[in-house]
Design an enzyme around this catalytic site. Sequence first.
Site, PDB file in Angstrom:
ATOM      1  N   ASP A  84     -25.925 -61.865  51.140  1.00 13.35           N
ATOM      2  CA  ASP A  84     -24.551 -62.131  51.589  1.00 13.35           C
ATOM      3  C   ASP A  84     -24.201 -63.601  51.473  1.00 13.35           C
ATOM      4  O   ASP A  84     -23.067 -63.948  51.171  1.00 13.35           O
ATOM      5  CB  ASP A  84     -24.385 -61.652  53.027  1.00 13.35           C
ATOM      6  CG  ASP A  84     -24.673 -60.169  53.150  1.00 13.35           C
ATOM      7  OD1 ASP A  84     -23.980 -59.389  52.480  1.00 13.35           O
ATOM      8  OD2 ASP A  84     -25.617 -59.801  53.867  1.00 13.35           O
ATOM      9  N   GLY A  97     -25.076 -55.078  54.736  1.00 14.03           N
ATOM     10  CA  GLY A  97     -25.145 -53.664  54.344  1.00 14.03           C
ATOM     11  C   GLY A  97     -26.026 -52.861  55.290  1.00 14.03           C
ATOM     12  O   GLY A  97     -26.162 -51.648  55.140  1.00 14.03           O
ATOM     13  N   GLU A 103     -35.520 -54.583  54.063  1.00 15.67           N
ATOM     14  CA  GLU A 103     -35.402 -55.581  52.977  1.00 15.67           C
ATOM     15  C   GLU A 103     -36.347 -56.751  53.218  1.00 15.67           C
ATOM     16  O   GLU A 103     -36.989 -57.249  52.295  1.00 15.67           O
ATOM     17  CB  GLU A 103     -33.957 -56.082  52.888  1.00 15.67           C
ATOM     18  CG  GLU A 103     -32.990 -55.030  52.381  1.00 15.67           C
ATOM     19  CD  GLU A 103     -31.538 -55.457  52.433  1.00 15.67           C
ATOM     20  OE1 GLU A 103     -30.754 -54.920  51.645  1.00 15.67           O
ATOM     21  OE2 GLU A 103     -31.178 -56.324  53.253  1.00 15.67           O
TER      22      GLU A 103
HETATM   23  C1  5RP Z   1     -27.849 -55.107  52.646  1.00 10.58           C
HETATM   24  C2  5RP Z   1     -27.861 -56.467  52.069  1.00 10.58           C
HETATM   25  C3  5RP Z   1     -27.207 -56.656  50.759  1.00 10.58           C
HETATM   26  O1  5RP Z   1     -28.140 -57.113  49.844  1.00 10.58           O
HETATM   27  C4  5RP Z   1     -26.112 -57.654  50.914  1.00 10.58           C
HETATM   28  O2  5RP Z   1     -25.214 -57.177  51.903  1.00 10.58           O
HETATM   29  C5  5RP Z   1     -25.359 -57.901  49.603  1.00 10.58           C
HETATM   30  O3  5RP Z   1     -24.695 -56.747  49.222  1.00 10.58           O
HETATM   31  P1  5RP Z   1     -23.742 -56.711  47.954  1.00 10.58           P
HETATM   32  O4  5RP Z   1     -24.606 -56.914  46.753  1.00 10.58           O
HETATM   33  O5  5RP Z   1     -23.099 -55.353  48.021  1.00 10.58           O
HETATM   34  O6  5RP Z   1     -22.727 -57.813  48.120  1.00 10.58           O
HETATM   35  O7  5RP Z   1     -28.398 -57.389  52.617  1.00 10.58           O
HETATM   36  O8  5RP Z   1     -28.464 -55.063  53.900  1.00 10.58           O
END
Ligand code: 5RP
Length: 241
Positions: A84, A97, A103
């Site tokens: 993010d 997300g 992760e």
């Molecule tokens: C999910 C995450 C994602 O990697 C992060 O939100 C980025 O998402 P996107 O590629 O859709 O912008 O940390 O937990």
Amino acid sequence: MTDDLKRAAAEKALELVHDGMLVGLGSGSTARFFTEGLGRLVAEGMKVRGVPTSRETAELAAELGIPIVTELLGPIDLAVDGADEVDPDLNLIKGRGGALFREKLVAAASKRFVVVIDESKLVKQLGVGVLPVEVLPFLWRTTAERLAELGVSLVVRGGEETPYITDNGNLILDLTVGGGIAKSADFGFELKKVTGVVEHGLFVAMTDTVIVAGPEGPKAIGRSSQPAGKYPAKPGDGAGR
Ligand code: 5RP
């Protein structure tokens, strides 16, 4: 346009995948492009296995015929995930997300952790947007009170009536840190000390390479020092950088 950039970053990361690798599969829209590309390589005959960071990614990998591993006997060769926010030291905010805990487990178990982003994710200092923190539902209000004592404001993701529930059965509190996060490592330690916190979305000194896509194409940015607190890379295996 953003999707094109995300896809370009993911395609660049696919160049790092080789036959026989165990690959950590991130979550979110950018990581999805990577998993889809990996599915293509598998369909073309490449032998790799994947470690998914969320149920959604596990389902996608299964649909694409990527063999899945959830119990590890050794390190993951390469993990590729989105983010993010990315600061100049390649520290991250992740978890908007909702998959931050798995992760982080996958990133920590990997010899090389590669982050794929479009250039909108680059920030001077982390904390421009919210910092997700996964907490146990049991007595979560008391956890939230202790977190608020750190000087942050916070909301329950999804709202108290219909809270978002993670793959691990927990809640996410989205923290707003006024003025940003000046010392991300210190702040991460403070968060981890709060009883009830399962994990937070600060990924400090974990990233080896960021592949950032802008209008001029994808560019790789590397970290020079050996990451702290990661699965030790074997000498000479090219990891660690
Ligand atoms: C999910 C995450 C994602 O990697 C992060 O939100 C980025 O998402 P996107 O590629 O859709 O912008 O940390 O937990």
